[in-house]
Write a protein that holds these residues in place. Structure first.
Motif, short mmCIF file in Angstrom:
data_model
loop_
_atom_site.label_atom_id
_atom_site.label_comp_id
_atom_site.label_asym_id
_atom_site.label_seq_id
_atom_site.Cartn_x
_atom_site.Cartn_y
_atom_site.Cartn_z
N PHE A 82 0.88 -1.23 0.07
CA PHE A 82 0.03 -0.13 0.59
C PHE A 82 0.79 0.95 -0.26
CE2 PHE A 82 -2.83 -2.60 2.58
CZ PHE A 82 -4.12 -3.00 1.20
N ASP A 83 1.88 0.88 0.44
CA ASP A 83 3.23 2.61 0.52
C ASP A 83 3.22 2.62 -0.90
OD1 ASP A 83 2.55 3.17 3.47
OD2 ASP A 83 4.56 2.45 4.62
N HIS A 84 4.14 1.13 -0.89
CA HIS A 84 4.50 0.83 -2.62
C HIS A 84 3.66 2.31 -3.88
CE1 HIS A 84 6.37 0.11 -6.39
NE2 HIS A 84 7.35 0.55 -6.03
N HIS A 85 2.04 2.01 -3.36
CA HIS A 85 1.36 2.33 -4.40
C HIS A 85 0.60 3.42 -3.90
CE1 HIS A 85 2.18 -0.74 -6.79
NE2 HIS A 85 2.94 -1.67 -6.15
N GLN A 86 1.00 4.03 -3.43
CA GLN A 86 0.38 4.81 -2.41
C GLN A 86 -1.60 4.68 -2.25
OE1 GLN A 86 2.20 6.65 -5.64
NE2 GLN A 86 3.73 6.26 -3.30
N ILE A 87 -1.53 4.07 -1.75
CA ILE A 87 -3.20 3.89 -1.95
C ILE A 87 -3.24 3.70 0.13
CG2 ILE A 87 -4.91 1.38 -1.07
CD1 ILE A 87 -3.62 -0.26 -3.62
N ALA A 88 -4.23 4.96 0.79
CA ALA A 88 -4.58 4.73 1.86
C ALA A 88 -4.97 4.25 2.64
CB ALA A 88 -5.49 6.10 2.02
N LEU A 89 -3.94 3.00 2.81
CA LEU A 89 -3.97 1.63 3.70
C LEU A 89 -3.19 1.26 4.64
CD1 LEU A 89 -7.23 -0.35 1.49
CD2 LEU A 89 -7.45 0.98 3.30
N THR A 90 -3.57 1.08 6.01
CA THR A 90 -2.35 0.28 6.82
C THR A 90 -2.07 -1.05 6.27
OG1 THR A 90 -4.17 0.22 8.77
CG2 THR A 90 -2.34 2.36 7.90
N GLY A 91 -3.12 -1.31 5.79
CA GLY A 91 -3.12 -3.40 6.02
C GLY A 91 -4.66 -3.76 5.99
N THR A 92 -4.67 -5.10 6.06
CA THR A 92 -6.12 -5.36 5.90
C THR A 92 -6.31 -6.73 7.60
OG1 THR A 92 -6.85 -7.08 4.96
CG2 THR A 92 -4.71 -7.71 5.21
N HIS A 93 -7.51 -6.23 7.88
CA HIS A 93 -8.39 -7.18 8.98
C HIS A 93 -8.97 -7.33 8.21
CE1 HIS A 93 -9.66 -8.04 12.71
NE2 HIS A 93 -8.85 -7.67 13.41
N LYS A 94 -9.72 -7.99 6.85
CA LYS A 94 -9.91 -8.87 6.27
C LYS A 94 -9.78 -9.84 6.47
CE LYS A 94 -11.95 -6.54 1.86
NZ LYS A 94 -11.68 -6.30 0.11
N LYS A 95 -10.83 -11.73 6.45
CA LYS A 95 -10.19 -12.63 6.37
C LYS A 95 -11.18 -13.02 4.96
CE LYS A 95 -10.29 -11.09 10.48
NZ LYS A 95 -10.51 -10.15 11.72
N LEU A 96 -10.56 -13.83 4.21
CA LEU A 96 -11.31 -13.38 2.82
C LEU A 96 -10.41 -15.16 1.87
CD1 LEU A 96 -12.75 -12.77 0.31
CD2 LEU A 96 -11.47 -11.81 -1.03
N VAL A 97 -10.92 -16.18 1.62
CA VAL A 97 -10.83 -16.84 0.47
C VAL A 97 -11.40 -16.60 -0.53
CG1 VAL A 97 -10.32 -18.98 0.00
CG2 VAL A 97 -9.85 -17.95 2.10
N ILE A 98 -10.73 -16.52 -1.76
CA ILE A 98 -11.53 -17.01 -3.24
C ILE A 98 -10.64 -17.87 -3.68
CG2 ILE A 98 -11.93 -15.71 -5.62
CD1 ILE A 98 -11.77 -13.08 -4.29
N LYS A 99 -11.91 -19.15 -4.09
CA LYS A 99 -11.21 -19.97 -4.60
C LYS A 99 -12.18 -20.11 -6.25
CE LYS A 99 -11.88 -25.03 -4.99
NZ LYS A 99 -12.21 -25.77 -5.98
#
Length: 159
Positions: free
Chosen positions: A92-109
């Protein structure tokens, strides 16, 4: 809705039956991930794609299990074309995305389904005889291709 144990079983079944690709997004990589390494190796060896998106502020890598991280990094080097291990705070830092990380719990199959909820896919390490917090996940079979596109767009990724 799936219970804690149903979610864990569904996650293992997903890893064991990937046809093309699977994505796992979870804030922490802990010792619990050890039980999935054999599935990661098997699907990578079979030429399938694995995307692991992880991390939440602070950027401190000590919040992750050292041995497991080392094994995942080795796998990502060995299977660099198929396996992307993406530390989201850095990404996110590298791509200038205004997020600090994830708290999502996701699986896509594949384009088959996705799981979303409170289950920490890469840090949960309990057995059915243990006391656990109440958690649940939802399995969604519709618009799965749109979910892939949403993650790519939101995170500036290419799968």
């Amino acid at each position: 809705a799936l219970s804690v144990w149903e979610t864990q079983d569904r996650f293992i079944a997903a890893l064991d039956s990937v046809k093309d690709r699977i994505l796992v997004e979870s804030p922490w990589i802990k010792r619990g991930t050890q039980r999935y390494l054999k599935y990661f190796r098997k699907l990578l060896k079979a030429g399938k794609k694995l995307y692991i998106l992880y991390g939440i502020e602070p950027y401190d890598y000590s919040q992750h299990h050292t041995e497991t991280m080392k094994e995942l990094m080795e796998l990502s080097k060995e299977y660099s074309k198929q396996f992307k291990l993406i530390h989201l705070p850095t990404h996110f830092d590298h791509h200038q995305i205004a997020l600090t990380g994830t708290h999502k719990k996701l699986v896509i199959k594949d384009d088959e389904y996705y799981l979303s909820g409170s289950f920490n896919f890469l840090s949960f390490g309990k057995k059915e005889s243990d006391k656990v917090a109440n958690e649940e996940s939802i399995l969604i079979r519709s618009n799965v291709d749109e979910k892939w596109k949403q993650v790519q767009k939101d995170y500036k990724l290419k799968f």
